[in-house]
Write a protein that holds these residues in place. Structure first.
Motif, PDB file in Angstrom:
ATOM      1  N   ALA A 410       0.806  -1.209  -0.027  1.00  0.00           N
ATOM      2  CA  ALA A 410       0.051   0.000  -0.024  1.00  0.00           C
ATOM      3  C   ALA A 410       1.054   1.298  -0.085  1.00  0.00           C
ATOM      4  O   ALA A 410       1.680   1.257   0.768  1.00  0.00           O
ATOM      5  N   VAL A 411       0.587   1.927  -1.216  1.00  0.00           N
ATOM      6  CA  VAL A 411       1.558   3.293  -1.104  1.00  0.00           C
ATOM      7  C   VAL A 411       0.886   4.543  -1.213  1.00  0.00           C
ATOM      8  O   VAL A 411      -0.160   4.587  -1.559  1.00  0.00           O
ATOM      9  N   SER A 412       1.103   5.544  -0.061  1.00  0.00           N
ATOM     10  CA  SER A 412       0.572   6.620   0.099  1.00  0.00           C
ATOM     11  C   SER A 412       1.441   7.813  -0.153  1.00  0.00           C
ATOM     12  O   SER A 412       2.454   7.860   0.445  1.00  0.00           O
ATOM     13  N   ILE A 413       1.233   8.654  -1.180  1.00  0.00           N
ATOM     14  CA  ILE A 413       2.116   9.602  -1.554  1.00  0.00           C
ATOM     15  C   ILE A 413       1.120  11.139  -1.464  1.00  0.00           C
ATOM     16  O   ILE A 413       0.279  11.224  -2.139  1.00  0.00           O
ATOM     17  N   ALA A 414       1.721  12.100  -0.729  1.00  0.00           N
ATOM     18  CA  ALA A 414       0.879  13.236  -0.519  1.00  0.00           C
ATOM     19  C   ALA A 414       1.199  13.933  -1.771  1.00  0.00           C
ATOM     20  O   ALA A 414       2.035  13.953  -2.389  1.00  0.00           O
ATOM     21  N   PRO A 415       0.035  14.776  -2.103  1.00  0.00           N
ATOM     22  CA  PRO A 415      -0.075  15.314  -3.364  1.00  0.00           C
ATOM     23  C   PRO A 415       0.568  16.657  -3.427  1.00  0.00           C
ATOM     24  O   PRO A 415       0.813  17.271  -2.429  1.00  0.00           O
ATOM     25  N   ASN A 416       1.142  17.266  -4.762  1.00  0.00           N
ATOM     26  CA  ASN A 416       1.534  18.491  -4.781  1.00  0.00           C
ATOM     27  C   ASN A 416       2.667  18.868  -3.915  1.00  0.00           C
ATOM     28  O   ASN A 416       2.480  20.161  -3.420  1.00  0.00           O
ATOM     29  N   GLY A 446       1.220  -6.902   4.806  1.00  0.00           N
ATOM     30  CA  GLY A 446       0.209  -5.564   4.827  1.00  0.00           C
ATOM     31  C   GLY A 446       1.346  -4.580   4.493  1.00  0.00           C
ATOM     32  O   GLY A 446       1.654  -3.593   5.511  1.00  0.00           O
ATOM     33  N   ALA A 447       2.485  -4.557   3.680  1.00  0.00           N
ATOM     34  CA  ALA A 447       3.494  -3.744   3.556  1.00  0.00           C
ATOM     35  C   ALA A 447       2.629  -2.371   3.326  1.00  0.00           C
ATOM     36  O   ALA A 447       1.776  -2.216   2.278  1.00  0.00           O
ATOM     37  N   VAL A 448       3.329  -1.261   3.891  1.00  0.00           N
ATOM     38  CA  VAL A 448       3.047   0.170   3.684  1.00  0.00           C
ATOM     39  C   VAL A 448       4.028   1.160   3.502  1.00  0.00           C
ATOM     40  O   VAL A 448       5.213   0.992   4.186  1.00  0.00           O
ATOM     41  N   ILE A 449       4.065   1.913   2.523  1.00  0.00           N
ATOM     42  CA  ILE A 449       5.057   2.909   2.190  1.00  0.00           C
ATOM     43  C   ILE A 449       4.427   4.345   1.992  1.00  0.00           C
ATOM     44  O   ILE A 449       3.485   4.433   1.189  1.00  0.00           O
ATOM     45  N   GLU A 450       5.067   5.232   2.613  1.00  0.00           N
ATOM     46  CA  GLU A 450       4.282   6.437   2.816  1.00  0.00           C
ATOM     47  C   GLU A 450       5.419   7.712   2.440  1.00  0.00           C
ATOM     48  O   GLU A 450       6.527   7.865   2.883  1.00  0.00           O
ATOM     49  N   VAL A 465      10.077   9.694   4.329  1.00  0.00           N
ATOM     50  CA  VAL A 465       9.720   8.392   3.470  1.00  0.00           C
ATOM     51  C   VAL A 465       9.519   7.399   4.483  1.00  0.00           C
ATOM     52  O   VAL A 465      10.558   7.152   5.314  1.00  0.00           O
ATOM     53  N   ARG A 466       8.279   6.861   4.836  1.00  0.00           N
ATOM     54  CA  ARG A 466       8.145   6.026   5.851  1.00  0.00           C
ATOM     55  C   ARG A 466       7.821   4.450   5.535  1.00  0.00           C
ATOM     56  O   ARG A 466       6.942   4.689   4.581  1.00  0.00           O
TER      57      ARG A 466
END
Length: 534
Positions: A410-416, A446-450, A465-466
């Motif tokens: 699951a990858v979450s990247i903040a916009p802008n 359940g790998a998560v990268i943020e 980068v978490r």
């Protein structure tokens, strides 16, 4: 005569076997206890007394001089040897200065046998005699330092004495020499188990060295996180747990000497007195050199010289990396010929050794490539433009998914997220940071990268980068950014250990900072600052 107990920290089974075979032919009965991990090493030291401790210099969890420090703390007085595959002159001198009896190259098994026999055959010492000897040794070191300071004719002479004497005088893990420049503290030089603040300047009100100079008194801090005078954010990325800051010239301090420990430590009165005596001698030496104005000028000249030396080192490293490739190509070439034409005729052991040789040659080639890339970064100009960090991160993650289609995360990247940076350099840094997150979450269900940004009290934003991967021991976070420093073996996760060093170099080229926070088994978070785009 009872067998002499020897503890050996080595994570390479083949090296452990070779050394063990050599020690069994000493003519002295040896009870050898081999441990492969830092945790087993600490446990062995705590459970049982040893007559000798031998350690590789690069076991994950015990890099640098940490294995020596642990032996000194848990079993004071136990003889200690480094048996290393990286026994260059600088590493050997550092090991001996830190208290090791010897620093031996793994190719010199005969020397290991000779030194171990000599240490095991000597009679046991009396503890009171040992304490008296240690006190006499420190006094002799101080006297020698005072003599050298008396002959000092320039700042370089004083700097050399402070760097080479302070740590050994009180068995510290780090030492700094700080000069007062008006209302700023300039960290001129350091000698430490990992980088601190050499070459940087801080306001007098923002650091402990400034407090010690302003209040004209020695500062003893057994736990830096329980003292309000310590800027905790600046120390959190370092190894420091305890410290002493000693002002130079008590009436009107013009400098300070800092000493640091990687574990909680409360120095004795004798040790504090030794540091103050050294600082008083440094004060006299500073007054004997030219005026303070010329001293400042010399500091400026020194900065120019350091820049020139860095350029020369880069050129030397480039030449060295190319010269190394010729014998490496020969090893690779002949090794592949043996694999293709003679593998079946070799014994099982011979096949194993040949495959090891070819694998290590390939790994060395990768290390040379990465080291060359690291040095090239230093000379590359920074061409700034407005960069969309969010789009760049999405592209990097897309390529990682293509390379390993079986992985899910699951990858979450903040916009802008926009910054003012060199597009090419920032791409390299982000590839290493996200590549690490991808690699170290490989075994996490359940790998998560943020990727995101958090508020900051300063002008620059703090990006991060978490991940929720394997993590690492945060007490050694500062070592992550040293080239070839790894917390995991190739059997666990592959890599050369150069990626984070490249990321740090790129962030520094942009005038930013980078640091990490983690806990073993709980993931990691890498923070970095960059100028925000207008």
């Amino acid at each position: 005569m009872a067998a002499r107990k020897v503890l050996y920290l080595e994570d390479n089974p083949l090296d452990a076997q070779l050394a063990g075979n050599a020690l069994q032919r000493l003519g002295v009965m040896v009870d050898l206890h081999v441990v492969e991990t830092a945790d087993d090493y600490r446990g062995a030291l705590a459970r049982e007394a040893y007559d000798l401790v031998i350690s590789d210099s690069g076991v994950p969890g015990c890099e640098g001089h940490e294995s020596l420090w642990l032996a000194q703390q848990i079993q004071p007085g136990v003889p200690f040897l480094y048996f290393s595959g990286h026994a260059d002159q600088l590493a050997a001198e550092a090991g001996l200065d830190a208290g090791a009896q010897d620093f031996i190259d793994k190719r010199d098994l005969w020397r290991l046998k000779h030194t171990v026999r000599m240490l095991l055959e000597r009679p046991d010492g009396n503890s009171d005699t040992a304490l008296l000897h240690d006190y006499s040794r420190r006094q002799a070191q101080l006297i020698q330092a005072v003599k050298q300071l008396g002959r000092a004719r320039c700042l370089d002479d004083i700097d050399h004495v402070v760097r080479t004497v302070t740590r050994e005088l009180v068995l510290a893990d780090g030492a700094t020499f700080v000069l007062r420049e008006g209302e700023q503290c300039y960290y001129l030089a350091e000698d430490a188990i990992s980088p601190l603040w050499q070459g940087r300047r801080f306001p007098m009100s923002a650091c402990v060295s400034g407090w010690a100079m302003q209040h004209k008194q020695q500062v003893v801090i057994p736990d830096i996180y329980l003292d309000d005078r310590v800027p905790h954010a600046a120390y959190r990325p370092t190894f420091v747990k305890s410290m002493v800051m000693t002002p130079v010239r008590q009436t009107d301090p013009i400098a300070a000497i800092g000493t640091y420990w990687a574990q909680p430590c409360l120095p004795s009165h004798d040790e504090l007195a030794l540091l103050q005596d050294l600082a008083d001698s440094v004060a006299l030496a500073l007054e004997n050199v030219t005026s303070y104005d010329s001293l400042q000028q010399k500091l400026n000249n020194r900065a120019d010289q350091l820049r020139a030396v860095n350029h020369e080192l880069e050129a030397f490293s480039y030449s060295l990396s190319h010269d190394l490739r010729a014998p490496l190509r020969a090893i690779n070439g002949f090794g592949n010929i043996l694999l293709e034409e003679h593998l079946q005729s070799l014994s099982p052991d011979g096949r194993h050794y040949l495959l090891r040789i070819c694998a290590e040659a390939a790994r060395m080639n990768d290390q040379i490539d990465d080291l060359h890339k690291l040095f090239l970064l230093s000379s590359q100009p920074v061409r700034r433009s407005t960069v969309n960090l969010s789009l760049m991160a999405s592209g990097v993650m897309g390529r990682l998914r293509q390379q390993d289609g079986r992985r899910t995360a699951a990858v979450s990247i903040a916009p802008n997220l926009t910054v003012s940076a060199d597009h090419g350099l920032l791409m390299i840094a982000l590839e290493h940071l996200l590549g690490n997150a991808w690699k170290y979450t490989n075994r996490s269900p359940g790998a998560v990268i943020e990727v995101g940004v958090q508020p900051s009290a300063h002008a620059d934003e703090v990006f991060y980068v978490r991940d929720n991967g394997v993590g690492f021991d945060s007490s050694r976070a500062s070592k992550l950014f040293s080239p070839f420093q790894r917390y995991h073996s190739d059997r666990e996760f592959n890599g050369t250990g150069i990626g984070l060093a490249m990321a740090q170099r790129i962030v520094h080229l942009h005038g930013g900072r980078i640091w990490a926070e983690s806990a073993e088994g709980e993931g990691a978070c890498f923070y970095f600052t960059l100028p925000v785009a207008d």
